[in-house]
Design a protein around this motif. Structure first.
Motif, PDB file in Angstrom:
ATOM      1  N   ASN A   1      18.214  28.137 -17.474  1.00  0.00           N
ATOM      2  CA  ASN A   1      18.378  26.697 -17.229  1.00  0.00           C
ATOM      3  C   ASN A   1      19.577  26.421 -16.330  1.00  0.00           C
ATOM      4  OD1 ASN A   1      16.145  26.022 -18.758  1.00  0.00           O
ATOM      5  ND2 ASN A   1      17.323  25.564 -20.606  1.00  0.00           N
ATOM      6  N   ARG A   2      20.653  27.181 -16.501  1.00  0.00           N
ATOM      7  CA  ARG A   2      21.835  26.989 -15.653  1.00  0.00           C
ATOM      8  C   ARG A   2      21.515  27.343 -14.203  1.00  0.00           C
ATOM      9  NH1 ARG A   2      26.465  29.687 -19.459  1.00  0.00           N
ATOM     10  NH2 ARG A   2      26.664  27.948 -20.911  1.00  0.00           N
ATOM     11  N   LEU A   3      20.784  28.446 -14.020  1.00  0.00           N
ATOM     12  CA  LEU A   3      20.401  28.842 -12.656  1.00  0.00           C
ATOM     13  C   LEU A   3      19.511  27.803 -12.006  1.00  0.00           C
ATOM     14  CD1 LEU A   3      19.740  32.668 -13.053  1.00  0.00           C
ATOM     15  CD2 LEU A   3      21.604  31.596 -11.793  1.00  0.00           C
ATOM     16  N   GLU A   4      18.523  27.312 -12.730  1.00  0.00           N
ATOM     17  CA  GLU A   4      17.611  26.285 -12.195  1.00  0.00           C
ATOM     18  C   GLU A   4      18.360  25.018 -11.854  1.00  0.00           C
ATOM     19  OE1 GLU A   4      14.535  25.840 -15.120  1.00  0.00           O
ATOM     20  OE2 GLU A   4      13.602  27.763 -14.610  1.00  0.00           O
ATOM     21  N   THR A   5      19.296  24.619 -12.707  1.00  0.00           N
ATOM     22  CA  THR A   5      20.094  23.416 -12.462  1.00  0.00           C
ATOM     23  C   THR A   5      20.966  23.620 -11.235  1.00  0.00           C
ATOM     24  OG1 THR A   5      20.120  22.957 -14.826  1.00  0.00           O
ATOM     25  CG2 THR A   5      21.722  21.810 -13.480  1.00  0.00           C
ATOM     26  N   ALA A   6      21.562  24.799 -11.080  1.00  0.00           N
ATOM     27  CA  ALA A   6      22.411  25.073  -9.933  1.00  0.00           C
ATOM     28  C   ALA A   6      21.599  25.085  -8.642  1.00  0.00           C
ATOM     29  CB  ALA A   6      23.131  26.407 -10.125  1.00  0.00           C
ATOM     30  N   GLU A   7      20.392  25.616  -8.670  1.00  0.00           N
ATOM     31  CA  GLU A   7      19.558  25.672  -7.470  1.00  0.00           C
ATOM     32  C   GLU A   7      19.079  24.294  -7.054  1.00  0.00           C
ATOM     33  OE1 GLU A   7      16.418  28.397  -8.411  1.00  0.00           O
ATOM     34  OE2 GLU A   7      17.712  30.140  -8.269  1.00  0.00           O
ATOM     35  N   THR A   8      18.768  23.424  -8.018  1.00  0.00           N
ATOM     36  CA  THR A   8      18.283  22.095  -7.685  1.00  0.00           C
ATOM     37  C   THR A   8      19.411  21.186  -7.193  1.00  0.00           C
ATOM     38  OG1 THR A   8      18.515  21.389  -9.999  1.00  0.00           O
ATOM     39  CG2 THR A   8      16.346  22.164  -9.283  1.00  0.00           C
ATOM     40  N   THR A   9      20.631  21.444  -7.585  1.00  0.00           N
ATOM     41  CA  THR A   9      21.736  20.606  -7.136  1.00  0.00           C
ATOM     42  C   THR A   9      22.250  21.043  -5.775  1.00  0.00           C
ATOM     43  OG1 THR A   9      23.303  21.966  -8.359  1.00  0.00           O
ATOM     44  CG2 THR A   9      22.491  19.975  -9.439  1.00  0.00           C
ATOM     45  N   ASN A  10      21.939  22.263  -5.338  1.00  0.00           N
ATOM     46  CA  ASN A  10      22.402  22.739  -4.024  1.00  0.00           C
ATOM     47  C   ASN A  10      21.464  22.395  -2.923  1.00  0.00           C
ATOM     48  OD1 ASN A  10      24.749  23.801  -5.029  1.00  0.00           O
ATOM     49  ND2 ASN A  10      23.848  25.800  -5.424  1.00  0.00           N
TER      50      ASN A  10
END
Length: 110
Positions: A101-110
């Protein structure tokens, strides 16, 4: 000719054998009170019987008490180890989900 009476002689061993074979139950209550106010009640139940007789009437709690039985202690240890293993697996699974979930959140915010 005099009349003979059978003499019954019970040794402590005979009495104990009969008690263990049949079992004895002693029950009583002790109540402590002042001025008709009950402060403390102690219920006392005592059963004296052989192990075989106790098992026959369904009393076998000592077999499952880890303080009284090494088998029960081993079973308790195995159960705790199994529970620990399941909890560790669950924790690892939750940590992986959290990382994903952290990786997905980081990818969507970049």
């Amino acid at each position: 000719m005099g009349m003979e009476h059978p003499v019954q002689s019970n040794t402590i061993v005979d009495v104990l054998e009969k008690i263990l074979d049949k079992g004895v139950v002693v029950a009583g209550d002790i109540t402590v009170g002042i001025a008709d106010v009950e402060l403390l009640t102690i219920k006392i139940r005592l059963i004296v019987a052989s192990v075989d007789k106790a098992k026959e009437i369904g009393m076998d709690w000592w077999e499952n008490d880890p303080y009284l039985s090494s088998k029960a202690a081993d079973n308790n240890t195995r159960a705790l180890e199994e529970e620990n293993k399941k909890l560790q697996e669950r924790l690892e699974s939750l940590e992986k989900k959290l990382d994903t979930n952290r990786l997905e959140t980081a990818e969507t915010t970049n």
